[in-house]
Design a protein around this motif. Structure first.
Motif, mmCIF file in Angstrom:
data_model
loop_
_atom_site.group_PDB
_atom_site.id
_atom_site.type_symbol
_atom_site.label_atom_id
_atom_site.label_comp_id
_atom_site.label_asym_id
_atom_site.label_seq_id
_atom_site.Cartn_x
_atom_site.Cartn_y
_atom_site.Cartn_z
ATOM 1 N N GLY A 1 -1.502 -29.560 7.252
ATOM 2 C CA GLY A 1 -0.698 -30.369 6.273
ATOM 3 C C GLY A 1 -0.219 -31.421 6.823
ATOM 4 O O GLY A 1 0.482 -32.270 6.120
ATOM 5 N N GLY A 2 -0.941 -32.204 7.722
ATOM 6 C CA GLY A 2 -0.743 -33.350 8.529
ATOM 7 C C GLY A 2 0.496 -33.358 9.526
ATOM 8 O O GLY A 2 0.830 -34.529 9.774
ATOM 9 N N ARG A 3 0.919 -32.154 9.743
ATOM 10 C CA ARG A 3 2.279 -32.117 10.656
ATOM 11 C C ARG A 3 1.571 -32.362 12.113
ATOM 12 O O ARG A 3 0.555 -31.877 12.630
ATOM 13 C CB ARG A 3 2.806 -30.819 10.722
ATOM 14 C CG ARG A 3 3.608 -30.612 9.443
ATOM 15 C CD ARG A 3 4.642 -29.586 9.519
ATOM 16 N NE ARG A 3 4.090 -28.265 9.747
ATOM 17 C CZ ARG A 3 4.325 -27.175 10.299
ATOM 18 N NH1 ARG A 3 5.980 -27.145 10.383
ATOM 19 N NH2 ARG A 3 3.919 -25.826 10.614
ATOM 20 N N SER A 4 2.373 -32.937 12.892
ATOM 21 C CA SER A 4 1.980 -33.116 14.349
ATOM 22 C C SER A 4 2.020 -32.207 15.261
ATOM 23 O O SER A 4 2.812 -31.105 14.861
ATOM 24 C CB SER A 4 2.759 -34.358 14.809
ATOM 25 O OG SER A 4 3.891 -33.900 15.110
ATOM 26 N N ARG A 5 1.540 -31.997 16.371
ATOM 27 C CA ARG A 5 1.739 -30.977 17.524
ATOM 28 C C ARG A 5 3.305 -31.046 17.767
ATOM 29 O O ARG A 5 3.704 -29.786 17.759
ATOM 30 C CB ARG A 5 1.083 -31.299 18.697
ATOM 31 C CG ARG A 5 -0.591 -31.153 18.697
ATOM 32 C CD ARG A 5 -1.144 -31.680 19.855
ATOM 33 N NE ARG A 5 -2.389 -31.464 19.985
ATOM 34 C CZ ARG A 5 -3.375 -32.325 20.893
ATOM 35 N NH1 ARG A 5 -2.778 -32.837 21.975
ATOM 36 N NH2 ARG A 5 -4.651 -32.345 20.650
ATOM 37 N N MET A 6 4.148 -31.931 17.884
ATOM 38 C CA MET A 6 5.274 -32.085 18.092
ATOM 39 C C MET A 6 6.077 -31.160 16.982
ATOM 40 O O MET A 6 7.113 -30.448 17.034
ATOM 41 C CB MET A 6 5.983 -33.353 18.470
ATOM 42 C CG MET A 6 7.451 -33.277 18.702
ATOM 43 S SD MET A 6 7.847 -32.442 20.316
ATOM 44 C CE MET A 6 7.435 -33.782 21.457
ATOM 45 N N ASP A 7 5.725 -31.567 15.579
ATOM 46 C CA ASP A 7 6.473 -31.166 14.441
ATOM 47 C C ASP A 7 6.440 -29.522 14.640
ATOM 48 O O ASP A 7 7.211 -28.574 14.495
ATOM 49 C CB ASP A 7 5.900 -31.474 13.309
ATOM 50 C CG ASP A 7 6.077 -33.013 12.832
ATOM 51 O OD1 ASP A 7 7.117 -33.408 13.556
ATOM 52 O OD2 ASP A 7 5.383 -33.622 12.438
ATOM 53 N N VAL A 8 4.951 -29.033 15.002
ATOM 54 C CA VAL A 8 4.878 -27.675 14.770
ATOM 55 C C VAL A 8 5.342 -26.921 15.872
ATOM 56 O O VAL A 8 5.837 -25.791 15.969
ATOM 57 C CB VAL A 8 3.197 -27.212 14.532
ATOM 58 C CG1 VAL A 8 3.024 -25.813 14.724
ATOM 59 C CG2 VAL A 8 2.692 -27.963 13.579
ATOM 60 N N THR A 9 5.197 -27.690 17.043
ATOM 61 C CA THR A 9 6.028 -27.035 18.035
ATOM 62 C C THR A 9 7.467 -27.153 18.193
ATOM 63 O O THR A 9 7.976 -25.715 18.390
ATOM 64 C CB THR A 9 5.946 -28.100 19.630
ATOM 65 O OG1 THR A 9 4.515 -28.059 19.943
ATOM 66 C CG2 THR A 9 6.512 -27.389 20.641
ATOM 67 N N LYS A 10 8.204 -27.863 17.473
ATOM 68 C CA LYS A 10 9.631 -27.752 17.103
ATOM 69 C C LYS A 10 10.043 -26.456 16.252
ATOM 70 O O LYS A 10 10.791 -25.915 16.594
ATOM 71 C CB LYS A 10 10.241 -29.058 16.793
ATOM 72 C CG LYS A 10 10.210 -30.318 17.483
ATOM 73 C CD LYS A 10 10.929 -31.414 16.921
ATOM 74 C CE LYS A 10 10.120 -32.056 15.737
ATOM 75 N NZ LYS A 10 10.758 -33.111 15.454
ATOM 76 N N ALA A 11 9.183 -26.466 15.210
ATOM 77 C CA ALA A 11 9.229 -25.267 14.401
ATOM 78 C C ALA A 11 9.185 -23.988 15.065
ATOM 79 O O ALA A 11 10.079 -23.097 14.777
ATOM 80 C CB ALA A 11 8.570 -25.236 13.300
ATOM 81 N N SER A 12 8.166 -23.682 15.977
ATOM 82 C CA SER A 12 8.034 -22.712 16.679
ATOM 83 C C SER A 12 9.256 -22.286 17.704
ATOM 84 O O SER A 12 9.616 -21.308 17.919
ATOM 85 C CB SER A 12 6.610 -22.628 17.449
ATOM 86 O OG SER A 12 6.307 -21.207 17.765
ATOM 87 N N LEU A 13 9.343 -23.327 18.234
ATOM 88 C CA LEU A 13 10.727 -23.199 19.156
ATOM 89 C C LEU A 13 12.047 -22.677 18.543
ATOM 90 O O LEU A 13 13.136 -21.952 19.104
ATOM 91 C CB LEU A 13 11.120 -24.420 19.902
ATOM 92 C CG LEU A 13 9.952 -24.940 21.199
ATOM 93 C CD1 LEU A 13 10.127 -26.215 21.424
ATOM 94 C CD2 LEU A 13 9.879 -23.979 21.936
ATOM 95 N N LEU A 14 12.107 -23.309 17.477
ATOM 96 C CA LEU A 14 13.426 -22.849 16.487
ATOM 97 C C LEU A 14 13.393 -21.470 16.082
ATOM 98 O O LEU A 14 14.295 -20.621 16.089
ATOM 99 C CB LEU A 14 13.358 -23.861 15.290
ATOM 100 C CG LEU A 14 14.025 -25.164 15.605
ATOM 101 C CD1 LEU A 14 13.781 -26.000 14.433
ATOM 102 C CD2 LEU A 14 15.509 -25.277 16.045
ATOM 103 N N ASP B 1 -3.067 -23.225 18.251
ATOM 104 C CA ASP B 1 -2.035 -23.611 17.462
ATOM 105 C C ASP B 1 -0.701 -23.290 17.922
ATOM 106 O O ASP B 1 -0.200 -22.470 18.392
ATOM 107 C CB ASP B 1 -2.171 -22.707 16.374
ATOM 108 C CG ASP B 1 -1.341 -22.876 15.262
ATOM 109 O OD1 ASP B 1 -0.356 -23.921 14.993
ATOM 110 O OD2 ASP B 1 -1.677 -22.238 13.865
ATOM 111 N N PRO B 2 -0.051 -24.544 17.897
ATOM 112 C CA PRO B 2 1.485 -24.599 18.293
ATOM 113 C C PRO B 2 2.349 -23.661 17.702
ATOM 114 O O PRO B 2 3.430 -23.210 18.222
ATOM 115 C CB PRO B 2 1.951 -25.824 18.114
ATOM 116 C CG PRO B 2 0.741 -26.913 18.207
ATOM 117 C CD PRO B 2 -0.261 -25.981 17.315
#
Length: 597
Positions: free
Chosen positions: A407-420, A575-576
């Protein structure tokens, strides 16, 4: 051997269509094989072609079989019957040699280089077959059927059972675990989920049941695991040894006494048989959770070796049919096992300590997926042995690239969500810190220490805790425009700090996430980095380097070489969103490796 192999129903993956086609062909062939073996022998007997009175010594087909210790005595009795009655496979007698071995030990023995010295394996649960496949890197075993069944429940000594309202009061897994952990007189015990299928299946069900309560469900699941970890036996065979009434003194050794334990119905059956029967005053009473009991399913797994002959393969299938005949099923029931796929035998339940209205005959819980089991084991590993992790995140400009399908999220956005998500799996006793890196991020340095590594439950400057501070820091991570990947200098600095601040009694690691290869021309070389990591690694104070290559631009070979030099392991994720699961899997694998070392 390949032409006689059977399908493994648990196998899934991206090549599902090909596997489905192969599975249909294999099922047809396996079915024809079983019919040919069983039917051919019957026709030969009718025609008098087989002489069951002659000696089988010269023509017997030897079959080496390894079985879980609880079911091994029955399997051996059936093997003895096959020899005594000269039961044949394709006209040859069967000489089945049975060895009892712990299922977790057998699963751990499978590697990409291993050559098992047995042809058939009957562990207590299918999860060990899946683990063996993961360890070996290929489908070295296939499940041909199941020989027995036993649900996992909670056994309670009479006084503890009465206080819990047995048999009339029913519980979900979360309610049952919560009740048993809130009252010290109930003293909940279990076999170690790292080595016990019953323990791991129950732990997974407790976690899922707790999560279904909403709100703080994940926290509740971790808290229950923490309490459970204080009273574990090293194996299923020893868990009942911890049982003692509330006023009994503490057992010798490290394990304290238990009044309630997680165990299989069959284990309760055996305990009661040794203590005067299911109706005796000292017998266990069983609680079957109303949200479903997972089952030990005793798969019959064919171990595929290059040297396995057609005769051995057919003998293995013939022995499987023998295990399903009425005589064998009576022998299994006599030891407290249910017959797979058949109606529940009430005498087994009552002898094991079950009674209505406990839902002992209700539908079973959906078998947990491999990922759910991995998550449960990850939570357990972290709970039992607290971790000290320094998380190092790539903040180069390429982390702003969009992730396909997100949905347009960046690698950093998805990485942050996974780390949380990963952060939520850790307890207050775990220590975690955060760095980010890109070329010349902090003056001439390629890295910044954003949050020092500290205990998650400790208060943070300005209010809150280390956990809340990390949560905010993860959420604030941003790619650095035009920043390149300063991988080598950052890796060395983080590993140097982690080894110099080693925390005894914890799992120490650096978790490194990068989406590219090193792009800092002024840094040390890859060869120099690997050499320095080898020098810093200390087996007496192990710090594991968990390196995760994120996305297709990351250099997988580089990441894995660096990780190995730091005593850890390298992983690739496209996939992050998979980062959280990979971190937990890496911790579980490396903690177990350190314990075996």
């Amino acid at each position: 051997m390949g032409r006689h192999s059977l399908p493994d129903d648990a196998e899934t993956g991206s090549t599902g269509a090909v596997r489905d086609s192969a599975r249909r062909r294999t099922v047809a062939l396996a079915t024809a094989l079983v019919l040919a073996v069983a039917g051919g022998a019957a026709v030969a007997v009718q025609r008098g072609a087989l002489s069951f009175g002659r000696s089988c010594a010269s023509s017997a087909v030897r079959l080496d079989l390894v079985a879980s210790p609880d079911v091994a005595p029955v399997i051996e009795a059936v093997a003895d019957r096959a020899r005594e009655e000269r039961i044949t496979s394709d006209g040859s007698c069967m000489d089945v040699r049975v060895t009892a071995r712990d299922s977790s030990e057998v699963a751990a023995s499978f590697t990409s280089r291993s050559r098992p010295d047995f042809a058939v394996w009957i562990p207590d649960a299918s999860l060990w077959v899946d683990r063996a496949k993961d360890a070996s890197g290929s489908a070295t075993v296939v499940t041909a059927g199941h020989v027995a069944d036993s649900p996992v429940a909670l056994g309670a000594l009479p006084t503890a059972a009465a206080s819990l309202g047995w048999p009339h009061k029913t519980y979900t897994w979360a309610e049952l675990a919560l009740a048993a952990t809130q009252d010290d007189k109930l003293r909940l015990g279990s076999a170690d989920p790292a080595h016990s299928a019953a323990g791991l299946l129950a732990l997974s069900c407790i976690g899922k049941s707790a999560a279904a309560r909403g709100g703080e469900g994940a926290t509740l699941g971790a808290a229950l695991a923490k309490v459970l970890s204080q009273r574990v036996a090293d194996s299923d065979g020893h868990v009942v040894d911890t049982l003692a009434p509330a006023n009994s003194p503490t057992n010798s050794g490290t394990s304290r006494t238990s009044a309630t334990v997680i165990l299989s119905e069959q284990a309760a059956f055996s305990y009661n048989a040794a203590h005067g029967g299911g109706s005796s005053a000292s017998a266990l009473r069983l609680f079957y959770p109303k949200d479903g009991a997972p089952h030990l399913d005793y798969p019959y797994a064919m171990v595929r070796e290059a040297g396995m002959s057609t005769d051995e393969s057919r003998a293995a299938m013939r022995f499987l049919t023998l295990l399903g005949d009425p005589g064998s099923q009576r022998a299994l029931a006599g030891r407290g096992f249910r017959a797979p796929g058949r109606a529940v035998a009430d005498p087994i339940v009552s002898a094991a300590g079950g009674s209505a209205p406990q839902p002992y005959a209700s539908a079973t819980a959906d078998p947990p997926s491999n990922q759910e089991l991995q998550d449960a084991l990850g939570m357990w590993t972290i709970t039992v042995q607290s971790a000290r992790l320094t998380t190092v995140v790539d903040a180069s400009g390429s982390m702003a690239a969009a992730v396909p399908g997100s949905g347009g999220r960046s690698r950093m956005d998805v990485t942050k969500a996974s780390l949380l998500q990963a952060l939520a799996q850790f307890t207050a006793e775990d220590e975690i810190g955060l760095w980010d890196f890109a070329t010349r991020l902090d003056g001439s340095r390629d890295y910044r220490r954003l949050v020092p590594t500290a205990r998650l439950g400790d208060p943070a400057a300005g209010g809150g805790t280390q956990r809340s501070r990390l949560t905010s820091a993860f959420a604030a991570l941003q790619p650095v425009p035009h920043g390149a990947t300063g991988l080598f200098d950052t890796t060395l600095a983080a590993y140097q700090e982690a080894t110099s601040t080693y925390a005894s009694g914890k799992f120490n690691a650096v978790v490194l996430l990068t989406d590219g290869a090193n792009e800092d021309p002024g840094s040390i070389s890859r060869a120099d980095l690997v050499a320095r990591l080898h020098q810093l690694a200390d087996p007496a104070k192990p710090v594991a380097l968990i390196a995760i290559a994120v996305g297709p631009q990351a250099d997988q070979d580089e990441v894995r070489e660096i990780a190995r030099a730091g005593g850890g392991a390298g992983y690739q994720v496209n996939d992050p969103a998979d980062i959280q699961a990979v971190i937990l899997r890496a911790i579980v694998t490396l903690v177990q490796a350190q314990h075996r070392a």
